[in-house]
Design an enzyme around this catalytic site. Structure first.
Site, short mmCIF file in Angstrom:
data_model
loop_
_atom_site.label_atom_id
_atom_site.label_comp_id
_atom_site.label_asym_id
_atom_site.label_seq_id
_atom_site.Cartn_x
_atom_site.Cartn_y
_atom_site.Cartn_z
N TYR A 168 0.80 -1.24 0.04
CA TYR A 168 -0.24 -0.18 0.00
C TYR A 168 0.73 0.69 -0.13
O TYR A 168 -0.02 1.74 -0.82
CB TYR A 168 -0.88 0.07 1.25
CG TYR A 168 -2.51 0.78 1.52
CD1 TYR A 168 -3.09 1.29 0.10
CD2 TYR A 168 -1.36 2.00 1.85
CE1 TYR A 168 -3.80 2.17 0.37
CE2 TYR A 168 -2.75 3.08 2.12
CZ TYR A 168 -4.62 3.20 1.38
OH TYR A 168 -4.60 3.94 1.53
N GLU A 181 4.37 1.68 -0.86
CA GLU A 181 5.23 2.62 -1.43
C GLU A 181 4.35 2.34 -3.02
O GLU A 181 4.45 3.28 -3.81
CB GLU A 181 6.10 0.88 -1.97
CG GLU A 181 6.58 0.90 -0.76
CD GLU A 181 8.19 2.08 -0.56
OE1 GLU A 181 7.83 3.32 -1.12
OE2 GLU A 181 9.10 1.51 0.28
N ASN A 188 -6.48 8.81 8.36
CA ASN A 188 -7.09 8.14 9.02
C ASN A 188 -9.02 9.16 8.40
O ASN A 188 -9.03 10.57 9.46
CB ASN A 188 -7.08 7.44 10.33
CG ASN A 188 -5.67 6.79 9.93
OD1 ASN A 188 -4.89 7.37 10.07
ND2 ASN A 188 -6.47 5.77 10.24
N PHE A 197 -14.81 -1.54 16.55
CA PHE A 197 -14.54 -1.07 17.66
C PHE A 197 -16.22 -0.89 17.67
O PHE A 197 -16.86 -1.36 18.70
CB PHE A 197 -14.28 0.32 18.44
CG PHE A 197 -12.55 -0.14 18.22
CD1 PHE A 197 -12.11 -0.84 18.53
CD2 PHE A 197 -11.71 1.26 18.88
CE1 PHE A 197 -10.36 -1.83 19.05
CE2 PHE A 197 -10.72 1.23 19.67
CZ PHE A 197 -9.42 -0.36 18.86
N GLN A 212 -1.03 3.48 20.76
CA GLN A 212 -0.24 4.13 18.99
C GLN A 212 -1.50 5.18 18.95
O GLN A 212 -2.91 4.56 19.43
CB GLN A 212 -0.53 2.87 17.88
CG GLN A 212 -1.46 2.32 17.55
CD GLN A 212 -1.62 1.67 19.02
OE1 GLN A 212 -1.56 1.16 20.02
NE2 GLN A 212 -2.69 0.05 17.75
N PRO A 255 2.36 2.24 12.25
CA PRO A 255 3.08 3.25 12.70
C PRO A 255 2.50 3.52 14.34
O PRO A 255 1.37 3.27 14.67
CB PRO A 255 1.61 4.37 12.12
CG PRO A 255 1.79 3.57 10.34
CD PRO A 255 1.85 2.34 11.31
#
Ligand code: UDP
Length: 314
Positions: free
Chosen positions: A146, A148, A175, A192, A210, A276
């Site tokens: 995704y 690259e 996001n 969620f 994160q 990430p």
């Protein structure tokens, strides 16, 4: 003469929201291209009621010919489980897709907007992420197909601009969540909310520290519209479109539990590779170039709207 607009990935989450916005202008003729790999025709049910809307089942990896004035190239699976299902498909969708759309733009002197991503920053060492930051991407990990693919797509856009004078615009989408998201696409907001509504455990990956910054889709669509209609010919971007309010995944889980009144518990699952650690959009450039654009919908309000939307699938 109507403005002829091609939207690729039109039956997907962002594509469908964009179609719905643009089809309401009777001066537009919308051509909605999708191969339905992750998209869903149900997302276009409202658009299909309009005369100035046409759905075309097709794949951006294949050559495509249609006279157009504007192209929005949104086609590519975007949720990690979806884009990792067939990584080679994902890379080729980005790479061949952007070439085919740039060729089309070249043939008809159209404007080509590439839907890029905050994933071009990888696991960032610079925080918040500014457009001038070149990123920290693993070139051979499970997210590379995704990341690259999207980076090559940006590079091809600029090469078509420099070599052939094709009119390009690049947005980097952070996001995003909201109506027309696939409830089973595996992303954190859809997971969620559907888990909470079904009384299932909320699956927090890793320790939940994160961070991400979440943008409601209506704010994104407004930014996309402003970028396409930005009058400065020499502004190609890339420009970040995201909400700068940053949350940990644990904070998000707790918010969802509170808002749904769910009795679900939080369970901790292994963190996927190359996830990430932190992400927050710097939107100074968007504010400056897009007439003061900034997100209007706070996470609390956007979650309320999204919970109402996801209820229909429970
Ligand atoms: N995530 C999570 N539980 C889930 C799905 C995702 O804790 O059920 C985490 C994921 O590890 C990541 C963050 O939420 O750190 C955002 O994930 P998502 O797949 O929505 O988007 P991306 O990682 O591409 O930003």
């Amino acid at each position: 003469m109507k403005k002829r607009i091609l939207i690729t990935g039109a039956a997907g989450f962002i594509g469908a929201n964009l179609c719905e916005r643009l089809v309401k202008n009777p001066d537009n003729m919308i051509f909605a291209l999708d191969n339905l790999y992750t998209g869903n025709l149900k997302n276009l049910a409202e658009c299909q009621k309009y005369d100035n809307f046409q759905f075309i089942r097709g794949d951006v990896r294949e050559k495509f010919d249609l006279p157009v004035d504007q192209i929005y190239n949104a086609a590519c699976p975007a949720s990690p489980p979806a884009y990792q299902r067939s990584p080679t498909y994902t890379t080729m969708t980005s790479v061949l897709g952007v070439v085919n759309m740039l060729e089309l733009a070249k043939r008809y002197n159209a404007v080509m907007m590439q839907f890029s991503t905050s994933e071009v920053y990888g696991d960032p060492e610079v925080h918040p992420q500014v457009e001038s930051y070149r990123g920290c991407v693993n070139p051979h990990g499970i997210r590379s197909c995704y990341d690259e693919g999207k980076r090559v797509a940006e590079s091809l856009c600029f090469d078509y601009f420099r070599e052939f004078g094709v009119k390009i615009k690049i947005i980097r989408i952070f996001n995003t969540y909201g109506r027309y998201m696939n409830p089973n696409d595996g992303r954190v907001v859809s997971n969620f909310i559907t888990q909470a509504l079904r009384g299932e455990d909320l699956t927090v990956y890793g320790d939940g520290t994160q961070t991400r910054s979440f943008q409601y889709v209506d704010d994104l669509i407004e930014g996309i519209d402003r970028m396409m209609n930005q009058s400065r010919e020499d502004f190609q971007g890339p420009v970040n479109l995201g909400n700068p309010d940053e949350f940990t995944m644990l904070e998000l889980a707790e918010k969802v539990l509170r808002k749904t009144g769910s009795k679900s518990k939080i369970v901790y699952c292994p963190l996927p590779g190359d996830d990430p650690t932190r992400r927050r959009a710097c939107i100074d450039l968007a504010k400056k170039e897009l007439n003061g654009w900034e997100p209007k919908i706070k996470l609390d309000e956007g979650l309320d709207k999204s919970i109402a939307y996801f209820r229909q699938f429970i």
